[in-house]
Structures are given as C-alpha cells and as structure tokens.
Motif scaffolding. Structure first.
Motif: not given
Length: 452
Positions: A47-59
C-alpha cells in the motif's frame, strides 16, 4: 632461525581461514543483495506510494547507522563470533517479519532490524581484522573483505531475478536470504574459530604525525616488534573502563568515553572518510537519475550502471595492493579526485549533443574511482583504532562513514528539487574534491607509514 623461516605468513593464514573470515560476509551480503531491489516493490504491494516506498527502503540504511555503536559495544563485551551469531538469529526474525508482514509498518520494522544486524556483521569482521592482521598486509585483507561484500551485492540481484523468473513471487528472494542466514549462523557457530587461531602481535606502528593522543595510544603500546607474522594465542587487552563511562561501562573502555577520547581524529580524518562515503553513495543515486534525465531507456541505464559496477568490483584488490605498498593516501587521493572531478565534469554534459556518450564515459570514471577506494574506510578505521580494544572506536567510526552515505541521497534530492540535477551533481563533485584535500591534510598525521 628455521622455525622463523617455516612460520606461516599472514597470506597463508588468511587463505587457510578464508571461509571463516570472509564466508559469513559473503553469505550475508548475497542474501541482502537479493532482497534490496525488491524492498520498494513489496512495500508498494502493501500500500505504499513512491515516496513511502523509498522511505521504507531507506530503513535498511538507517538501521545500519543506528546499529554501529551498539555493535561496537557488543563486540567489545562478548566477542566477534557471538555477536555475529546473535545478529544472524535476529536477522532471521527480520526475514520472517518481511515475508509474513501483514502491514507496511511491520514490514518497515523488519527492514530496519535487518539493517541494524548488518552493522554487527560489518563491525565484527572489521574489529577482527584490526586486531589480527599485521600492518604490512592489513589493506589487502580489508580490501578483500570489502570485495566480498561487493561480490554479494553484485551477484544478489541476479539471484533475485532468477528466483522471480522461476517462482513469480518476490518473497522467494526473502526466503533465500533466510537460507543464507541459516548457513551463516551454522558456519559461525560450528566452523573453526579464527579468533583463537589467527592473532597478530600488538605493537605501536610508526605514525606520520605527532598527535600522540589520537595517533598513538601509548598506554596500549607493547614493546614487541611487529614482524608481519601471525601468531597464535590470546591478545593482551588492557581494560580501563569504569561505571559511568557511558554506553558499555564496566570492563573495557566505554563507547562514549572512546568517542570523546578520540574526538580529534573522528572530527578530522573521520569527516574526510564520511565525505568519501557520501560521494560513493551519491554515485548510486546520481547515475540512474542522470540516465532518466537525459532520456535513456531503462535497459541502457541498467547496462551503463552495470558496467560501472563491474569496473568497480574488478579493482577492489588493486586498492589494497596500492595501500600496502605505497601508503593509504596513494589510493584515497586518486579515488577522491577521480570521483570528485567525474561528478563536476558530468554536471556540464546534461544538454550536450552527445550526452549519452558522456554519461557512459563518466560512469566508467566513477567506477574506477570507487574501485580504487575499496577497503579504504575499513583500513583507515583499523589504522587509527586503539590496538587492544578497537570495537567501541570502530562503532563510532562506522557511524560517521555510514552517516555520510545516508545523507548524500537526501542532499542530492534536496538540491535537485531546489535547483537542478546538474547542480546537485556538481555539489557532490565539490564535496569529493574538498574531501581529497582533507585526506591530504589528515592521513599523514594520523595513519601509520607503510613499510614495504
């Protein structure tokens, strides 16, 4: 005389214990490399959009950044082997969380946990090399360690692609990572322990500067000559910590006290190392964005970035050879100049008629520069760390360098949003060139002279 002649060299011992010294790093990096490209994909499915998906990857990067200092504490207290085993088990929990996560939040926590544990793997082997490998062979050994990580990261995405083709399920790569972790834990727990069989004598090497508090820990010095030969037995460790030292108080020097004691080297040479890490990280962000910005298709961009990565990987051992034979600066300075100048030159090619050709050429230049820097951060950290209890210092050192790598993509993104990608690329090039000057200033002061 004959006993000395028949004694094994550092190269012989590294070859003998290679599977135990480098095997865990290869396995962990191979599994992690298979999972990293799929983290944004799975996040989007949750359910993540592009910005949130990038934020999750940065975790993953944030987890590694947060894990360095606790990893330094753990290695100093319980040793490299047990730290790696615990990190492997915790990583398995993270893998299960990634595979079975019912929500985006749990998936992000699992990614963070894996990054946190990755710090323990990296620091444990870094500390091991610092205390066991003689100065005459240190850079090659650490460049090889960096090369094993690059190998895993290089091969891992291809493994993921093959598993996707076979199963059609992104989670297959996650379970592959779990299998790598099981093999890693078994290897660490049941394989021969190199910590007990591969030890280098402790000595105070010749340094390039006179700042004895940071450059030479004179209280830790031992009046024995470093012959370059590994020996067996225990390492004499002077424990000086006391309650109230901060994190890790008690036996050994606390992490906080270590950071304060070595604040000068961390704030000078450490920041130069952070600039190198930033330029390296910027390369991974700028090249794909630059290809998109000049209108190349995804296949061409992947090919150019892949060739740059192949050049980078091919040069990892050459960096160690240069550092051991001629000195650390002979690898650090060309690497920083090549990457800094490469970024600055690339910044002026965006609107040229042959933009694609310039993109490919400077991507190769950046690959050469990055390859020549292989193992430099590990080696410099080992060179300036306290000789008897390096783990707390290395936790601080790796936090600085990982911080530089974590900030660079944010810097590129912010400058590109305010100005342009060309300006952002030029700024990263300027950081590289300033970092080169910092290495010229601080490496001779703090780092031991190499005796061929």
């Amino acid at each position: 005389m004959s006993d000395h002649a028949d004694s094994p060299t550092a190269r012989d011992v590294l070859w003998r214990f290679g599977p135990m010294v480098y095997g865990p790093t290869v396995l962990f990096a191979l599994g992690e490399g298979a999972v990293i490209p799929l983290i944004p994909v799975i996040a989007a499915q949750l359910g993540a959009d592009v910005a949130i998906a990038a934020l999750v990857a940065s975790a993953l990067v944030v987890g590694q950044l947060c894990g360095n200092i606790p990893a330094g504490w753990a290695v100093a207290r319980i040793g490299e082997r047990l730290t790696m085993a615990i990190a492997g088990v915790l990583s398995l929990a993270g893998v299960v969380g990634m595979a079975l996560a019912p929500s985006l939040g749990i998936f992000a926590i699992a990614v963070f946990l894996i990054g946190f544990c990755a710090a323990a793997f990296g620091l444990a082997r870094h500390s091991f090399m610092t205390t066991r490998v003689p100065l005459s062979f240190r850079a090659r050994a650490l460049s090889l360690l960096g090369g094993t990580f690059r190998l895993g990261m290089f091969v891992g995405p291809f493994v993921a692609a093959g598993l996707l083709a076979l199963t059609g399920d992104e989670h297959a790569a996650i379970w592959f990572f779990g299998g790598c972790l099981v093999a890693t834990v078994l290897l660490v727990l049941f394989g021969p322990d190199p910590e007990k069989q591969f030890v280098a004598p402790t000595s105070a090497p010749t340094r390039g500067g006179a700042d004895t508090e940071d450059a030479v820990d004179t209280e830790d010095a031992v009046d024995t000559e470093d012959t370059g030969e590994p020996v067996t037995g225990s390492i004499p460790v002077r424990r000086t910590g006391a309650p109230g030292d901060g994190v890790g108080s008690g036996p050994g020097t606390g992490v906080i006290r270590t950071m304060w004691r070595h604040r000068r080297v961390l704030s000078t040479l450490g920041l130069a190392a952070a600039s190198l890490s930033a330029v390296r990280s910027a390369r991974q962000v700028v090249l794909p964005l630059w290809g998109v910005s000049i209108g190349l298709d995804a296949q061409t961009i992947a090919l150019v970035v892949g060739i740059s990565g192949a050049i980078d990987f091919a040069l990892f051992y050459a960096s160690g050879q240069v550092m051991d034979r001629f000195g650390r600066l002979w690898a650090a300075l060309p690497a920083m100049i090549l990457m800094g100048a490469g970024f600055v030159a690339l910044a002026f090619t965006h609107d040229l008629p042959q933009a694609a050709m310039w993109f490919a050429m400077f991507a190769a230049v950046l690959g050469v520069g990055n390859g020549l820097s292989s193992g430099i951060l590990l080696t410099l950290g080992a060179d300036v760390a306290p000789k008897t209890d390096p783990a707390p210092f290395l936790g601080s050192w790796r936090t600085l360098t990982d911080g530089g790598g974590a900030v660079a993509p944010l810097l590129v993104s912010g400058i590109a949003a305010v100005a342009s990608l060309s300006v952002a690329t030029g700024v990263m090039g300027a950081i590289g060139l300033v970092g080169a000057l910092a290495f010229v200033r601080w490496v001779p002061r703090y780092v031991p002279r190499v005796r061929p």
